[in-house]
Design a protein around this motif. Sequence first.
Motif, PDB file in Angstrom:
ATOM      1  N   LYS A  27       0.830  -1.202   0.000  1.00  0.00           N
ATOM      2  CA  LYS A  27       0.000   0.000   0.000  1.00  0.00           C
ATOM      3  C   LYS A  27       0.866   1.256   0.000  1.00  0.00           C
ATOM      4  O   LYS A  27       2.003   1.253   0.479  1.00  0.00           O
ATOM      5  N   ILE A  28       0.283   2.329  -0.517  1.00  0.00           N
ATOM      6  CA  ILE A  28       0.903   3.650  -0.450  1.00  0.00           C
ATOM      7  C   ILE A  28       0.421   4.363   0.819  1.00  0.00           C
ATOM      8  O   ILE A  28      -0.768   4.356   1.135  1.00  0.00           O
ATOM      9  N   HIS A  29       1.366   4.966   1.538  1.00  0.00           N
ATOM     10  CA  HIS A  29       1.069   5.735   2.741  1.00  0.00           C
ATOM     11  C   HIS A  29       1.694   7.121   2.612  1.00  0.00           C
ATOM     12  O   HIS A  29       2.765   7.271   2.022  1.00  0.00           O
ATOM     13  N   ASP A  30       1.044   8.106   3.209  1.00  0.00           N
ATOM     14  CA  ASP A  30       1.656   9.427   3.324  1.00  0.00           C
ATOM     15  C   ASP A  30       2.811   9.390   4.307  1.00  0.00           C
ATOM     16  O   ASP A  30       2.749   8.689   5.330  1.00  0.00           O
ATOM     17  N   VAL A  31       3.855  10.150   4.009  1.00  0.00           N
ATOM     18  CA  VAL A  31       4.950  10.386   4.946  1.00  0.00           C
ATOM     19  C   VAL A  31       4.816  11.844   5.380  1.00  0.00           C
ATOM     20  O   VAL A  31       4.896  12.752   4.548  1.00  0.00           O
ATOM     21  N   LEU A  32       4.602  12.061   6.669  1.00  0.00           N
ATOM     22  CA  LEU A  32       4.172  13.367   7.145  1.00  0.00           C
ATOM     23  C   LEU A  32       5.318  14.283   7.560  1.00  0.00           C
ATOM     24  O   LEU A  32       5.085  15.352   8.122  1.00  0.00           O
ATOM     25  N   GLY A  33       6.546  13.876   7.280  1.00  0.00           N
ATOM     26  CA  GLY A  33       7.690  14.722   7.592  1.00  0.00           C
ATOM     27  C   GLY A  33       8.920  14.226   6.878  1.00  0.00           C
ATOM     28  O   GLY A  33       8.852  13.281   6.080  1.00  0.00           O
ATOM     29  N   THR A  34      10.048  14.835   7.156  1.00  0.00           N
ATOM     30  CA  THR A  34      11.290  14.467   6.466  1.00  0.00           C
ATOM     31  C   THR A  34      12.337  13.907   7.433  1.00  0.00           C
ATOM     32  O   THR A  34      13.508  13.841   7.108  1.00  0.00           O
ATOM     33  N   ASP A  35      11.899  13.492   8.610  1.00  0.00           N
ATOM     34  CA  ASP A  35      12.797  12.859   9.566  1.00  0.00           C
ATOM     35  C   ASP A  35      12.672  11.343   9.470  1.00  0.00           C
ATOM     36  O   ASP A  35      11.626  10.820   9.062  1.00  0.00           O
ATOM     37  N   ALA A  36      13.723  10.643   9.874  1.00  0.00           N
ATOM     38  CA  ALA A  36      13.742   9.184   9.758  1.00  0.00           C
ATOM     39  C   ALA A  36      12.575   8.538  10.482  1.00  0.00           C
ATOM     40  O   ALA A  36      11.995   7.554  10.008  1.00  0.00           O
ATOM     41  N   GLU A  37      12.188   9.095  11.648  1.00  0.00           N
ATOM     42  CA  GLU A  37      11.098   8.492  12.402  1.00  0.00           C
ATOM     43  C   GLU A  37       9.763   8.603  11.676  1.00  0.00           C
ATOM     44  O   GLU A  37       8.840   7.836  11.942  1.00  0.00           O
ATOM     45  N   ASP A  38       9.654   9.563  10.746  1.00  0.00           N
ATOM     46  CA  ASP A  38       8.419   9.697   9.982  1.00  0.00           C
ATOM     47  C   ASP A  38       8.208   8.505   9.055  1.00  0.00           C
ATOM     48  O   ASP A  38       7.064   8.149   8.740  1.00  0.00           O
ATOM     49  N   VAL A  39       9.298   7.909   8.603  1.00  0.00           N
ATOM     50  CA  VAL A  39       9.207   6.700   7.789  1.00  0.00           C
ATOM     51  C   VAL A  39       9.221   5.456   8.664  1.00  0.00           C
ATOM     52  O   VAL A  39       8.447   4.514   8.447  1.00  0.00           O
ATOM     53  N   ALA A  40      10.086   5.462   9.670  1.00  0.00           N
ATOM     54  CA  ALA A  40      10.198   4.293  10.547  1.00  0.00           C
ATOM     55  C   ALA A  40       8.882   4.005  11.260  1.00  0.00           C
ATOM     56  O   ALA A  40       8.603   2.856  11.617  1.00  0.00           O
ATOM     57  N   GLY A  41       8.042   5.027  11.466  1.00  0.00           N
ATOM     58  CA  GLY A  41       6.781   4.850  12.162  1.00  0.00           C
ATOM     59  C   GLY A  41       5.665   4.268  11.309  1.00  0.00           C
ATOM     60  O   GLY A  41       4.584   3.989  11.831  1.00  0.00           O
ATOM     61  N   LEU A  42       5.899   4.089  10.024  1.00  0.00           N
ATOM     62  CA  LEU A  42       4.871   3.501   9.160  1.00  0.00           C
ATOM     63  C   LEU A  42       4.638   2.041   9.545  1.00  0.00           C
ATOM     64  O   LEU A  42       5.564   1.333   9.949  1.00  0.00           O
ATOM     65  N   LYS A  43       3.403   1.584   9.423  1.00  0.00           N
ATOM     66  CA  LYS A  43       3.044   0.234   9.860  1.00  0.00           C
ATOM     67  C   LYS A  43       3.345  -0.772   8.765  1.00  0.00           C
ATOM     68  O   LYS A  43       2.457  -1.217   8.033  1.00  0.00           O
ATOM     69  N   GLY A  44       4.608  -1.081   8.627  1.00  0.00           N
ATOM     70  CA  GLY A  44       5.023  -2.035   7.610  1.00  0.00           C
ATOM     71  C   GLY A  44       6.466  -1.812   7.224  1.00  0.00           C
ATOM     72  O   GLY A  44       7.189  -1.030   7.849  1.00  0.00           O
ATOM     73  N   THR A  45       6.895  -2.504   6.178  1.00  0.00           N
ATOM     74  CA  THR A  45       8.277  -2.440   5.712  1.00  0.00           C
ATOM     75  C   THR A  45       8.362  -1.554   4.476  1.00  0.00           C
ATOM     76  O   THR A  45       7.654  -1.785   3.491  1.00  0.00           O
ATOM     77  N   LEU A  46       9.231  -0.568   4.537  1.00  0.00           N
ATOM     78  CA  LEU A  46       9.396   0.350   3.406  1.00  0.00           C
ATOM     79  C   LEU A  46       9.956  -0.377   2.194  1.00  0.00           C
ATOM     80  O   LEU A  46      10.949  -1.098   2.298  1.00  0.00           O
ATOM     81  N   LYS A  47       9.340  -0.155   1.032  1.00  0.00           N
ATOM     82  CA  LYS A  47       9.824  -0.732  -0.223  1.00  0.00           C
ATOM     83  C   LYS A  47      10.322   0.333  -1.191  1.00  0.00           C
ATOM     84  O   LYS A  47      11.213   0.070  -2.000  1.00  0.00           O
ATOM     85  N   ALA A  48       9.748   1.535  -1.136  1.00  0.00           N
ATOM     86  CA  ALA A  48      10.173   2.623  -2.014  1.00  0.00           C
ATOM     87  C   ALA A  48       9.596   3.921  -1.468  1.00  0.00           C
ATOM     88  O   ALA A  48       8.601   3.923  -0.743  1.00  0.00           O
TER      89      ALA A  48
END
Length: 220
Positions: A27-48
């Motif tokens: 699934k596509i999710h919004d990333v709400l900032g430009t800090d690492a925790e903004d991506v690390a906090g997504l519920k899943g594994t980043l693919k792109a």
Amino acid sequence: MATNAIESNPDVMNKLLAAIGVPETYKIHDVLGTDAEDVAGLKGTLKALLLVLPKDDFYKEALAGKGTGSDAPGVIFIHQSGDNLCGTVALIHAVANGIENLELDECPLKTYLDEIKDLSPEERGLKLAENEMIIAAHNEAASGGQSNQSAGEAGHHMVCFVSAGGHLYDLDSLSTNPLSVGECGDTEQLQTMALSAAKAYMDRNPEGIAFNIMALVQEN
């Protein structure tokens, strides 16, 4: 076939992913900032990571600086043919390169990927523009956006950052080839390097606010 500008929000993008046959777990999710925790906090594994940015002089300068790109064996890269297809191309770049051992049932995306595997980036772009099923899915998804999309070519563009073959690539459908950003191993490196690459675009125009970052995630 005519293509409408597609809105860069997760609901629209996920509708398109489903329509072309991408498994539900991605699934596509919004990333709400430009800090690492903004991506690390997504519920899943980043693919792109996907960056939406204005096609202004700052972007054109960045595009010109890419030159002829990189030798990228094994990377599926599509050079865009026609207007308003950057979002669909970016999604295909993300899925086809960011998901290892991708397995697809018979679907429009599988048919397209099988058809283009031995073609040049330019030929792949032409085949996409001629692909009635994917273009229909693109236009159907575009019709479901919340904003009023203006006629003609969109004023924004979408770039994909993805790890493939041990490197992070900047896959820009208006460029001629993939651009290697550097060596990239695990998911943590992908998070850090992709965000840094996205911010490099944004930092060219410190006054700009018309940016959006999204992520392709394999949900838990």
